[in-house]
Design a protein around this motif. Structure first.
Motif, mmCIF file in Angstrom:
data_model
loop_
_atom_site.group_PDB
_atom_site.id
_atom_site.type_symbol
_atom_site.label_atom_id
_atom_site.label_comp_id
_atom_site.label_asym_id
_atom_site.label_seq_id
_atom_site.Cartn_x
_atom_site.Cartn_y
_atom_site.Cartn_z
ATOM 1 N N MET A 68 0.926 -1.093 -0.156
ATOM 2 C CA MET A 68 0.064 -0.029 0.040
ATOM 3 C C MET A 68 0.792 1.274 0.005
ATOM 4 O O MET A 68 0.458 2.343 0.451
ATOM 5 N N THR A 69 2.189 1.124 -0.475
ATOM 6 C CA THR A 69 2.891 2.292 -0.859
ATOM 7 C C THR A 69 2.281 3.321 -1.822
ATOM 8 O O THR A 69 2.747 4.498 -1.832
ATOM 9 N N SER A 70 1.440 2.717 -2.753
ATOM 10 C CA SER A 70 0.888 3.354 -3.725
ATOM 11 C C SER A 70 -0.142 2.528 -4.278
ATOM 12 O O SER A 70 -0.586 1.559 -4.039
ATOM 13 N N LYS A 71 -1.181 3.302 -4.831
ATOM 14 C CA LYS A 71 -2.420 2.542 -5.616
ATOM 15 C C LYS A 71 -1.798 1.620 -6.539
ATOM 16 O O LYS A 71 -1.246 1.779 -7.560
ATOM 17 N N PRO A 72 -2.369 0.480 -6.240
ATOM 18 C CA PRO A 72 -2.032 -0.757 -7.294
ATOM 19 C C PRO A 72 -2.803 -0.561 -8.585
ATOM 20 O O PRO A 72 -3.700 0.298 -8.718
ATOM 21 N N THR A 73 -2.222 -0.905 -9.623
ATOM 22 C CA THR A 73 -2.708 -0.974 -10.991
ATOM 23 C C THR A 73 -3.273 -2.216 -11.229
ATOM 24 O O THR A 73 -3.024 -3.412 -10.695
ATOM 25 N N PHE A 74 -4.498 -2.379 -12.280
ATOM 26 C CA PHE A 74 -5.193 -3.427 -12.637
ATOM 27 C C PHE A 74 -4.051 -4.564 -13.102
ATOM 28 O O PHE A 74 -4.054 -5.835 -12.611
ATOM 29 N N ASP A 75 -3.200 -4.150 -13.841
ATOM 30 C CA ASP A 75 -2.264 -5.072 -14.286
ATOM 31 C C ASP A 75 -1.287 -5.710 -13.217
ATOM 32 O O ASP A 75 -0.755 -6.899 -13.358
ATOM 33 N N GLU A 76 -1.107 -5.170 -12.088
ATOM 34 C CA GLU A 76 -0.346 -5.518 -11.018
ATOM 35 C C GLU A 76 -1.135 -6.676 -10.224
ATOM 36 O O GLU A 76 -0.373 -7.578 -9.533
ATOM 37 N N VAL A 77 -2.405 -6.596 -10.357
ATOM 38 C CA VAL A 77 -3.120 -7.389 -9.206
ATOM 39 C C VAL A 77 -3.926 -8.555 -10.119
ATOM 40 O O VAL A 77 -4.777 -9.425 -9.478
ATOM 41 N N LYS A 78 -4.025 -8.383 -11.573
ATOM 42 C CA LYS A 78 -5.014 -9.165 -12.261
ATOM 43 C C LYS A 78 -4.785 -10.695 -12.409
ATOM 44 O O LYS A 78 -3.300 -11.152 -11.855
ATOM 45 N N VAL A 79 -5.715 -11.685 -12.211
ATOM 46 C CA VAL A 79 -5.539 -13.123 -12.062
ATOM 47 C C VAL A 79 -6.327 -13.412 -13.428
ATOM 48 O O VAL A 79 -7.526 -12.993 -13.700
ATOM 49 N N ALA A 80 -5.738 -14.298 -14.044
ATOM 50 C CA ALA A 80 -6.258 -14.878 -15.275
ATOM 51 C C ALA A 80 -7.047 -16.024 -14.887
ATOM 52 O O ALA A 80 -6.345 -17.261 -14.078
ATOM 53 N N VAL A 81 -8.400 -16.029 -15.268
ATOM 54 C CA VAL A 81 -9.266 -16.893 -15.031
ATOM 55 C C VAL A 81 -9.609 -17.665 -16.214
ATOM 56 O O VAL A 81 -10.337 -17.282 -17.134
ATOM 57 N N PRO A 82 -9.078 -19.038 -16.188
ATOM 58 C CA PRO A 82 -9.431 -19.693 -17.714
ATOM 59 C C PRO A 82 -10.867 -20.378 -17.353
ATOM 60 O O PRO A 82 -11.674 -20.194 -16.422
ATOM 61 N N ALA A 83 -11.545 -20.962 -18.437
ATOM 62 C CA ALA A 83 -12.732 -21.346 -18.611
ATOM 63 C C ALA A 83 -13.156 -22.362 -17.542
ATOM 64 O O ALA A 83 -14.192 -22.532 -17.144
ATOM 65 N N GLU A 84 -12.020 -23.212 -17.160
ATOM 66 C CA GLU A 84 -12.539 -24.463 -15.984
ATOM 67 C C GLU A 84 -12.292 -23.685 -14.584
ATOM 68 O O GLU A 84 -12.563 -24.275 -13.833
ATOM 69 N N GLY A 85 -11.959 -22.525 -14.463
ATOM 70 C CA GLY A 85 -12.196 -21.860 -13.169
ATOM 71 C C GLY A 85 -10.788 -21.564 -12.556
ATOM 72 O O GLY A 85 -9.748 -21.985 -13.199
ATOM 73 N N ALA A 86 -10.895 -21.096 -11.429
ATOM 74 C CA ALA A 86 -9.561 -20.873 -10.944
ATOM 75 C C ALA A 86 -9.426 -20.826 -9.264
ATOM 76 O O ALA A 86 -10.570 -20.625 -8.781
ATOM 77 N N SER A 87 -8.295 -20.971 -8.442
ATOM 78 C CA SER A 87 -8.304 -21.116 -7.142
ATOM 79 C C SER A 87 -7.223 -19.743 -6.701
ATOM 80 O O SER A 87 -6.143 -19.891 -7.297
ATOM 81 N N VAL A 88 -7.649 -18.987 -5.756
ATOM 82 C CA VAL A 88 -6.871 -17.989 -5.186
ATOM 83 C C VAL A 88 -6.611 -17.906 -3.882
ATOM 84 O O VAL A 88 -7.510 -18.156 -3.222
ATOM 85 N N THR A 89 -5.515 -17.795 -3.368
ATOM 86 C CA THR A 89 -5.279 -17.837 -1.810
ATOM 87 C C THR A 89 -4.520 -16.340 -1.692
ATOM 88 O O THR A 89 -3.481 -16.066 -2.338
ATOM 89 N N GLU A 90 -5.251 -15.481 -0.774
ATOM 90 C CA GLU A 90 -4.483 -14.361 -0.384
ATOM 91 C C GLU A 90 -4.721 -13.957 1.241
ATOM 92 O O GLU A 90 -5.690 -14.542 1.985
ATOM 93 N N ALA A 91 -3.918 -13.404 1.739
ATOM 94 C CA ALA A 91 -3.964 -12.898 3.131
ATOM 95 C C ALA A 91 -4.870 -11.609 3.282
ATOM 96 O O ALA A 91 -4.442 -10.667 2.526
ATOM 97 N N MET A 92 -5.217 -11.673 4.363
ATOM 98 C CA MET A 92 -6.103 -10.514 4.723
ATOM 99 C C MET A 92 -5.191 -9.233 5.340
ATOM 100 O O MET A 92 -4.175 -9.870 6.065
ATOM 101 N N VAL A 93 -5.219 -8.131 5.100
ATOM 102 C CA VAL A 93 -4.603 -7.112 5.684
ATOM 103 C C VAL A 93 -5.441 -6.334 6.617
ATOM 104 O O VAL A 93 -6.536 -5.825 6.158
ATOM 105 N N TYR A 94 -4.953 -6.239 7.927
ATOM 106 C CA TYR A 94 -5.746 -5.071 8.852
ATOM 107 C C TYR A 94 -4.810 -4.033 9.185
ATOM 108 O O TYR A 94 -3.688 -4.136 9.681
#
Length: 140
Positions: free
Chosen positions: A112-138
């Motif tokens: 969060m040192t700067s506003k992220p861009t879409f290209d930095e955070v995008k996830v490619a979802v193929p037709a069969e779906g996807a799984s993503v694991t991310e940590a929460m930030v508080y």
């Protein structure tokens, strides 16, 4: 005969649509016991960081790790954006300095040192779906 052909055509389209859409499973780690709900959204490029999404779901916040699934997501690039909505008002509470007061997460775990861009955070979802694991930030 025409009616049967129409039914077959509609069924073929329905199955074709299902083949092009898969489920996206999002696992969140480090969810804190603060009540409320967790809102998970998949945003396209033109929706990124806006109050809209292509797909979304919500679930009661569960401390620790929790998993939610968004069904029938069309293949494409998405940003996974998560908010722990502690007061269940569907709005991110913000501090005077402009930083979030509630928990959040985003695909690619941007700093969060700067506003992220879409290209930095995008996830490619193929037709069969996807799984993503991310940590929460508080906030501290």
């Amino acid at each position: 005969m025409k009616a049967i052909a129409s039914v077959v055509a509609v069924a073929a389209l329905a199955f074709a649509g299902q083949a092009l859409a898969g489920d996206v499973t999002v696992t969140l780690t480090g969810v804190q016991a603060k009540g409320g709900q967790v809102l998970v959204s998949l945003q396209k490029r033109d929706q990124f960081m806006q109050p809209t999404a292509a797909y979304g779901t919500k679930a009661p916040a569960t401390a620790g790790d929790m998993t939610v699934t968004i069904k029938d997501v069309a293949a494409g690039d998405y940003a996974v954006v998560v908010m722990h909505d502690e007061d269940s008002n569907f709005q991110m509470a913000m501090a005077d300095n402009g930083m979030p007061k509630e928990g959040w997460s985003m695909s690619g775990s941007p700093s969060m040192t700067s506003k992220p861009t879409f290209d930095e955070v995008k996830v490619a979802v193929p037709a069969e779906g996807a799984s993503v694991t991310e940590a929460m930030v508080y906030p501290n």
